[in-house]
Design a protein around this motif. Sequence first.
Motif, PDB file in Angstrom:
ATOM      1  N   VAL A  10      -0.569   5.363  50.764  1.00  0.00           N
ATOM      2  CA  VAL A  10      -0.406   4.351  51.816  1.00  0.00           C
ATOM      3  C   VAL A  10       0.285   4.953  53.029  1.00  0.00           C
ATOM      4  O   VAL A  10      -0.165   4.785  54.177  1.00  0.00           O
ATOM      5  N   GLU A  11       1.383   5.667  52.785  1.00  0.00           N
ATOM      6  CA  GLU A  11       2.146   6.240  53.897  1.00  0.00           C
ATOM      7  C   GLU A  11       1.318   7.270  54.676  1.00  0.00           C
ATOM      8  O   GLU A  11       1.407   7.358  55.899  1.00  0.00           O
ATOM      9  N   LEU A  12       0.501   8.037  53.953  1.00  0.00           N
ATOM     10  CA  LEU A  12      -0.297   9.062  54.621  1.00  0.00           C
ATOM     11  C   LEU A  12      -1.459   8.464  55.403  1.00  0.00           C
ATOM     12  O   LEU A  12      -1.836   8.977  56.458  1.00  0.00           O
ATOM     13  N   VAL A  13      -2.029   7.379  54.889  1.00  0.00           N
ATOM     14  CA  VAL A  13      -3.067   6.677  55.660  1.00  0.00           C
ATOM     15  C   VAL A  13      -2.441   6.105  56.931  1.00  0.00           C
ATOM     16  O   VAL A  13      -2.985   6.248  58.033  1.00  0.00           O
ATOM     17  N   LYS A  14      -1.279   5.486  56.794  1.00  0.00           N
ATOM     18  CA  LYS A  14      -0.592   4.928  57.957  1.00  0.00           C
ATOM     19  C   LYS A  14      -0.264   6.007  58.992  1.00  0.00           C
ATOM     20  O   LYS A  14      -0.326   5.766  60.198  1.00  0.00           O
ATOM     21  N   ALA A  15       0.051   7.208  58.507  1.00  0.00           N
ATOM     22  CA  ALA A  15       0.417   8.302  59.408  1.00  0.00           C
ATOM     23  C   ALA A  15      -0.794   8.972  60.048  1.00  0.00           C
ATOM     24  O   ALA A  15      -0.625   9.843  60.913  1.00  0.00           O
ATOM     25  N   GLY A  16      -1.998   8.578  59.625  1.00  0.00           N
ATOM     26  CA  GLY A  16      -3.203   9.114  60.247  1.00  0.00           C
ATOM     27  C   GLY A  16      -3.771  10.354  59.603  1.00  0.00           C
ATOM     28  O   GLY A  16      -4.659  11.003  60.162  1.00  0.00           O
ATOM     29  N   LEU A  17      -3.288  10.709  58.370  1.00  0.00           N
ATOM     30  CA  LEU A  17      -3.725  11.956  57.753  1.00  0.00           C
ATOM     31  C   LEU A  17      -5.157  11.887  57.231  1.00  0.00           C
ATOM     32  O   LEU A  17      -5.874  12.881  57.216  1.00  0.00           O
ATOM     33  N   GLY A  18      -5.587  10.719  56.773  1.00  0.00           N
ATOM     34  CA  GLY A  18      -6.943  10.612  56.249  1.00  0.00           C
ATOM     35  C   GLY A  18      -7.220   9.254  55.646  1.00  0.00           C
ATOM     36  O   GLY A  18      -6.373   8.358  55.645  1.00  0.00           O
ATOM     37  N   ILE A  19      -8.441   9.122  55.125  1.00  0.00           N
ATOM     38  CA  ILE A  19      -8.926   7.888  54.500  1.00  0.00           C
ATOM     39  C   ILE A  19      -8.630   7.937  53.008  1.00  0.00           C
ATOM     40  O   ILE A  19      -8.575   9.005  52.411  1.00  0.00           O
ATOM     41  N   SER A  20      -8.460   6.771  52.378  1.00  0.00           N
ATOM     42  CA  SER A  20      -8.259   6.726  50.932  1.00  0.00           C
ATOM     43  C   SER A  20      -8.708   5.385  50.374  1.00  0.00           C
ATOM     44  O   SER A  20      -8.684   4.368  51.079  1.00  0.00           O
ATOM     45  N   LEU A  21      -9.109   5.385  49.114  1.00  0.00           N
ATOM     46  CA  LEU A  21      -9.263   4.126  48.397  1.00  0.00           C
ATOM     47  C   LEU A  21      -7.887   3.608  48.044  1.00  0.00           C
ATOM     48  O   LEU A  21      -6.992   4.371  47.679  1.00  0.00           O
ATOM     49  N   LEU A  22      -7.715   2.280  48.122  1.00  0.00           N
ATOM     50  CA  LEU A  22      -6.489   1.627  47.678  1.00  0.00           C
ATOM     51  C   LEU A  22      -6.878   0.382  46.897  1.00  0.00           C
ATOM     52  O   LEU A  22      -7.918  -0.236  47.168  1.00  0.00           O
ATOM     53  N   ALA A  23      -6.058   0.003  45.927  1.00  0.00           N
ATOM     54  CA  ALA A  23      -6.278  -1.248  45.217  1.00  0.00           C
ATOM     55  C   ALA A  23      -6.295  -2.392  46.226  1.00  0.00           C
ATOM     56  O   ALA A  23      -5.528  -2.392  47.203  1.00  0.00           O
ATOM     57  N   SER A  64      -0.972  -1.779  60.226  1.00  0.00           N
ATOM     58  CA  SER A  64      -0.620  -0.370  60.064  1.00  0.00           C
ATOM     59  C   SER A  64      -1.774   0.453  59.505  1.00  0.00           C
ATOM     60  O   SER A  64      -1.807   1.681  59.667  1.00  0.00           O
ATOM     61  N   ILE A  65      -2.709  -0.199  58.825  1.00  0.00           N
ATOM     62  CA  ILE A  65      -3.947   0.445  58.386  1.00  0.00           C
ATOM     63  C   ILE A  65      -5.096  -0.513  58.689  1.00  0.00           C
ATOM     64  O   ILE A  65      -4.892  -1.705  58.937  1.00  0.00           O
ATOM     65  N   VAL A  66      -6.311   0.020  58.667  1.00  0.00           N
ATOM     66  CA  VAL A  66      -7.508  -0.795  58.906  1.00  0.00           C
ATOM     67  C   VAL A  66      -8.409  -0.675  57.681  1.00  0.00           C
ATOM     68  O   VAL A  66      -8.594   0.428  57.148  1.00  0.00           O
ATOM     69  N   LEU A  67      -8.961  -1.785  57.230  1.00  0.00           N
ATOM     70  CA  LEU A  67      -9.827  -1.781  56.060  1.00  0.00           C
ATOM     71  C   LEU A  67     -11.288  -1.745  56.486  1.00  0.00           C
ATOM     72  O   LEU A  67     -11.712  -2.503  57.362  1.00  0.00           O
ATOM     73  N   TRP A  68     -12.029  -0.875  55.868  1.00  0.00           N
ATOM     74  CA  TRP A  68     -13.467  -0.755  56.142  1.00  0.00           C
ATOM     75  C   TRP A  68     -14.166  -2.075  55.839  1.00  0.00           C
ATOM     76  O   TRP A  68     -13.965  -2.683  54.798  1.00  0.00           O
ATOM     77  N   ARG A  69     -14.962  -2.509  56.807  1.00  0.00           N
ATOM     78  CA  ARG A  69     -15.714  -3.767  56.713  1.00  0.00           C
ATOM     79  C   ARG A  69     -14.833  -4.947  56.289  1.00  0.00           C
ATOM     80  O   ARG A  69     -15.227  -5.788  55.492  1.00  0.00           O
ATOM     81  N   GLY A  70     -13.642  -4.972  56.876  1.00  0.00           N
ATOM     82  CA  GLY A  70     -12.734  -6.106  56.684  1.00  0.00           C
ATOM     83  C   GLY A  70     -12.175  -6.250  55.289  1.00  0.00           C
ATOM     84  O   GLY A  70     -11.656  -7.315  54.935  1.00  0.00           O
TER      85      GLY A  70
END
Length: 295
Positions: free
Chosen positions: A227-240, A252-258
């Motif tokens: 979560v922290e790395l996605v927020k920091a702009g390092l890359g994309i990830s799956l999250l629960a 702080s993050i954006v979800l693909w297709r809402g």
Amino acid sequence: MEIYQLRTFVAVAQQGHLTQAAELLHLSQPAVTAQIKALEEELGMSLFERYPGGVQLTEAGKAFLPDAEHILSVSRDMLYRAKSMSAEPRGKIRIGTVGVPARLRIGPWLALLRQRCPLITVQTTHGISGVILNDVRKKILDGGFYFGRNPFQNVNTVPLAELGFCVAMPAALGHEHHESDWKTLGKLPWLGLSQFMSLCGITQELWRTHNIAPKRVGEFDDEGTLVELVKAGLGISLLAERTARRFAADGSIVLWRGGEIAISAPLQFLYSAERQNDPMIAMLLDTLREVWMPE
């Protein structure tokens, strides 16, 4: 012929490798080799053929295996019946946990277990799914939670829920690619995952499904770190899904297709198949099912 020799013989037959069987039994490889040799001498026949990659059963070993498994099964059942005759279950139970404790309903479950069995002491160990699975398989843990599909026949599972996972993007990438197709997503950087993290297998399954092979950034093994790395702009990830939506709510993050569910995977509880009839495991499973499936 001793029970421990039969147990070692069955473990080597199942693993096909002396070192892996020794690890499973918490013995040294020389000790495993000595037990197999002693058993072969007593029986007057070779049970295994050795080759560089491991061992395989001889024809005599194949014929002997069902009898050995039956004897071990009967001895375990005798022990479990004796335990069930005691007035009240007692002892220490070691449980492996993963992810967020609230997601596992660990509080209500252990409170109910404590109410039903006050003489049972619970010890929890928090880790990542692959490690929990291996520790249950090796009987280091009595049971544990696991995301994904169990690949081992000697580990039983109790399905608890099907969890959805969303593609989470850094805000800078998300504003441009929140509606992109999979081919485009495959060209973007994704956070690399430890092979022992169940999310690694789930992510790789997703990539195979959509025929992409993204560039991986680093290697990480914790959902909070992702979560922290996605927020920091390092890359994309799956999250629960629940985690993803919580952090997407503040932008702080954006979800693909809402927040569309990209893939689902089961949350399961694991325990050794050999302990199917253990009254202690039965009590664990009864209370677990009561919390997760009250109807």
